[in-house]
Design a protein around this motif. Structure first.
Motif, PDB file in Angstrom:
ATOM      1  N   LEU A 184       0.834  -1.197   0.000  1.00  0.00           N
ATOM      2  CA  LEU A 184       0.000   0.000   0.000  1.00  0.00           C
ATOM      3  C   LEU A 184       0.873   1.253   0.000  1.00  0.00           C
ATOM      4  O   LEU A 184       1.716   1.444   0.880  1.00  0.00           O
ATOM      5  N   GLN A 185       0.682   2.096  -0.996  1.00  0.00           N
ATOM      6  CA  GLN A 185       1.443   3.331  -1.120  1.00  0.00           C
ATOM      7  C   GLN A 185       0.708   4.464  -0.405  1.00  0.00           C
ATOM      8  O   GLN A 185      -0.391   4.845  -0.796  1.00  0.00           O
ATOM      9  N   THR A 186       1.314   4.983   0.646  1.00  0.00           N
ATOM     10  CA  THR A 186       0.718   6.066   1.421  1.00  0.00           C
ATOM     11  C   THR A 186       1.430   7.377   1.110  1.00  0.00           C
ATOM     12  O   THR A 186       2.526   7.390   0.567  1.00  0.00           O
ATOM     13  N   ALA A 187       0.798   8.485   1.511  1.00  0.00           N
ATOM     14  CA  ALA A 187       1.348   9.802   1.186  1.00  0.00           C
ATOM     15  C   ALA A 187       2.407  10.258   2.176  1.00  0.00           C
ATOM     16  O   ALA A 187       3.124  11.228   1.913  1.00  0.00           O
ATOM     17  N   SER A 188       2.504   9.590   3.331  1.00  0.00           N
ATOM     18  CA  SER A 188       3.523   9.908   4.328  1.00  0.00           C
ATOM     19  C   SER A 188       3.875   8.617   5.065  1.00  0.00           C
ATOM     20  O   SER A 188       3.213   7.591   4.883  1.00  0.00           O
ATOM     21  N   GLU A 189       4.920   8.661   5.878  1.00  0.00           N
ATOM     22  CA  GLU A 189       5.342   7.475   6.603  1.00  0.00           C
ATOM     23  C   GLU A 189       4.203   7.000   7.508  1.00  0.00           C
ATOM     24  O   GLU A 189       3.742   7.732   8.378  1.00  0.00           O
ATOM     25  N   THR A 190       3.778   5.756   7.290  1.00  0.00           N
ATOM     26  CA  THR A 190       2.593   5.229   7.969  1.00  0.00           C
ATOM     27  C   THR A 190       2.828   3.782   8.373  1.00  0.00           C
ATOM     28  O   THR A 190       3.402   3.001   7.614  1.00  0.00           O
ATOM     29  N   LEU A 191       2.372   3.430   9.565  1.00  0.00           N
ATOM     30  CA  LEU A 191       2.390   2.048  10.034  1.00  0.00           C
ATOM     31  C   LEU A 191       0.977   1.659  10.401  1.00  0.00           C
ATOM     32  O   LEU A 191       0.287   2.381  11.125  1.00  0.00           O
ATOM     33  N   TYR A 192       0.543   0.475   9.922  1.00  0.00           N
ATOM     34  CA  TYR A 192      -0.804   0.009  10.241  1.00  0.00           C
ATOM     35  C   TYR A 192      -0.810  -1.509  10.114  1.00  0.00           C
ATOM     36  O   TYR A 192      -0.472  -2.058   9.049  1.00  0.00           O
ATOM     37  N   ALA A 193      -1.164  -2.209  11.202  1.00  0.00           N
ATOM     38  CA  ALA A 193      -1.142  -3.665  11.191  1.00  0.00           C
ATOM     39  C   ALA A 193      -2.243  -4.228  12.069  1.00  0.00           C
ATOM     40  O   ALA A 193      -2.617  -3.638  13.090  1.00  0.00           O
ATOM     41  N   ASP A 194      -2.759  -5.387  11.673  1.00  0.00           N
ATOM     42  CA  ASP A 194      -3.745  -6.159  12.420  1.00  0.00           C
ATOM     43  C   ASP A 194      -2.988  -7.296  13.086  1.00  0.00           C
ATOM     44  O   ASP A 194      -2.486  -8.198  12.408  1.00  0.00           O
ATOM     45  N   VAL A 195      -2.859  -7.258  14.422  1.00  0.00           N
ATOM     46  CA  VAL A 195      -1.972  -8.165  15.138  1.00  0.00           C
ATOM     47  C   VAL A 195      -2.781  -9.096  16.040  1.00  0.00           C
ATOM     48  O   VAL A 195      -3.634  -8.641  16.808  1.00  0.00           O
ATOM     49  N   GLN A 196      -2.491 -10.399  15.958  1.00  0.00           N
ATOM     50  CA  GLN A 196      -3.102 -11.382  16.837  1.00  0.00           C
ATOM     51  C   GLN A 196      -1.999 -12.110  17.610  1.00  0.00           C
ATOM     52  O   GLN A 196      -1.007 -12.537  17.018  1.00  0.00           O
ATOM     53  N   LEU A 197      -2.198 -12.222  18.936  1.00  0.00           N
ATOM     54  CA  LEU A 197      -1.229 -12.884  19.802  1.00  0.00           C
ATOM     55  C   LEU A 197      -1.888 -14.055  20.515  1.00  0.00           C
ATOM     56  O   LEU A 197      -2.983 -13.919  21.066  1.00  0.00           O
ATOM     57  N   GLN A 198      -1.212 -15.194  20.527  1.00  0.00           N
ATOM     58  CA  GLN A 198      -1.665 -16.303  21.341  1.00  0.00           C
ATOM     59  C   GLN A 198      -1.350 -16.020  22.801  1.00  0.00           C
ATOM     60  O   GLN A 198      -0.416 -15.285  23.132  1.00  0.00           O
ATOM     61  N   SER A 199      -2.145 -16.587  23.684  1.00  0.00           N
ATOM     62  CA  SER A 199      -1.946 -16.386  25.114  1.00  0.00           C
ATOM     63  C   SER A 199      -0.514 -16.731  25.521  1.00  0.00           C
ATOM     64  O   SER A 199       0.024 -17.773  25.131  1.00  0.00           O
ATOM     65  N   GLY A 200       0.114 -15.812  26.273  1.00  0.00           N
ATOM     66  CA  GLY A 200       1.472 -16.023  26.744  1.00  0.00           C
ATOM     67  C   GLY A 200       2.549 -15.559  25.788  1.00  0.00           C
ATOM     68  O   GLY A 200       3.729 -15.514  26.158  1.00  0.00           O
ATOM     69  N   ARG A 201       2.172 -15.183  24.572  1.00  0.00           N
ATOM     70  CA  ARG A 201       3.153 -14.740  23.575  1.00  0.00           C
ATOM     71  C   ARG A 201       3.285 -13.222  23.590  1.00  0.00           C
ATOM     72  O   ARG A 201       2.398 -12.501  24.053  1.00  0.00           O
ATOM     73  N   SER A 202       4.403 -12.748  23.029  1.00  0.00           N
ATOM     74  CA  SER A 202       4.709 -11.316  23.044  1.00  0.00           C
ATOM     75  C   SER A 202       5.079 -10.825  21.653  1.00  0.00           C
ATOM     76  O   SER A 202       5.559 -11.598  20.813  1.00  0.00           O
TER      77      SER A 202
END
Length: 320
Positions: A184-202
């Motif tokens: 995805l090409q954005t107009a400025s520096e951008t971070l965007y993520a959908d994050v899933q963590l299992q229990s006990g993980r980091s």
């Protein structure tokens, strides 16, 4: 509109205060069959990086013959980013785009000097009812990009990279993270993520981006000894890497980027670095001077009346 007061990090917990700059509990609003939680803009925070607007849509369940009907409405000087966990939305706009967005895909609509779009449930989906759950954000544009030609880009679920590492699974919507890069090409520096963590993980959240935040979707996470449940926006203190640990299976949105060069004004569906530009857009919409949406020309959302002057992005938003 006004927003509910937002609690600060836990008093007396030095680690929590060091890690979390601002904690925002969004106010829930019923828009008729679907609850929306608006985290940005807030009285506590204008933007996080370029993100000036952050809405959680649902989760909602529509019965047969029901759905959403967001009639054609205008935007200027911003980009909208729609991302779904469940359900489907039919997007149509004044460029002639007609596409359904589904879970894991992303719609990036750059309004630039002006665009009109509608968001509806398709007739096929209405026949059997559907669930709907997702996030819609608005991204402010750098001043030199505000008046560009409008544009639309769709990336399907298979286009966005998946990061999978020891109980961490993330879909990278925009920017770079953990060695992956989004198309995805954005107009400025951008971070965007959908994050899933299992229990006990980091998951590590490094300090490469000046402004960073998490929005908790489900489960429970821990940062610097402090626990956070769903539906909270955590603005992270800049400059230091942090670690997010799941104390049960959890999901959150990670977002941020470089801050804009100055504040933005926001009124209804308009965002701009200049208050006079919003006044101009209001008059253009009132007079019907925006381009219409092909196939959806006969309907529109009227300009809200008596809703005040454009304000800097500290909460002066009118729901469509």
């Amino acid at each position: 509109m006004s927003f509910s007061p937002c609690p600060d990090p836990v008093p007396g917990n030095a680690e929590s205060v060091d890690a979390i700059e601002t904690l925002i509990v969004p106010r829930a609003v019923d828009l008729g069959g679907m609850e929306v939680r608006r985290a940005l803009p807030s009285t506590k925070r204008q933007m996080v990086g370029p993100f000036i607007f952050f809405d959680q849509m649902g989760p909602a369940e529509f019965l047969t013959d029901q759905g959403i009907d967001v009639r054609p409405h205008p935007h200027i000087n911003l980009a909208t980013v729609t991302y779904l966990f469940d359900g489907e939305i039919r997007h149509r706009d004044s460029l002639g785009t007609d596409i359904a967005i589904q879970p894991g895909a992303v719609n990036w609509m750059m309004a630039g000097r002006g665009i009109v779009h509608s968001e509806r449930t398709s007739e096929d989906r209405r026949q059997n009812g559907q669930k709907l759950f997702g996030i819609q954000t608005w991204v402010a544009l750098p001043e030199d990009a505000e008046e560009r030609d409008p544009a639309f880009k769709h990336h399907g679920v298979s286009d966005l990279p998946i990061i999978s590492d020891h109980g961490v699974e993330a879909r990278l919507i925009a920017g770079e993270w953990m060695g992956a890069s989004s198309p995805l090409q954005t107009a400025s520096e951008t971070l965007y993520a959908d994050v899933q963590l299992q229990s006990g993980r980091s998951a590590p959240i490094d300090a490469n981006f000046e402004e960073r935040a998490l929005y908790t979707i489900g489960g429970n996470i821990e940062i610097a000894g402090q626990s956070f449940g769903p539906n909270q926006l955590l603005v992270l203190r800049p400059g230091d890497p942090i670690t997010v640990k799941a104390t049960e299976d959890a999901r959150f949105m990670l977002f941020g980027g470089s801050p804009m060069g100055g504040p933005r004004y926001i009124w209804w569906n308009f965002v701009s670095s200049r208050a006079e530009r919003i006044a101009q857009a209001k008059e253009e919409w009132r007079q019907g001077r925006f381009t219409t949406v092909p196939g959806d020309e006969d309907d529109f959302i009227p300009l809200p009346e008596n809703s005040g002057k454009p304000r800097r992005a500290t909460g002066g938003v009118v729901y469509p």
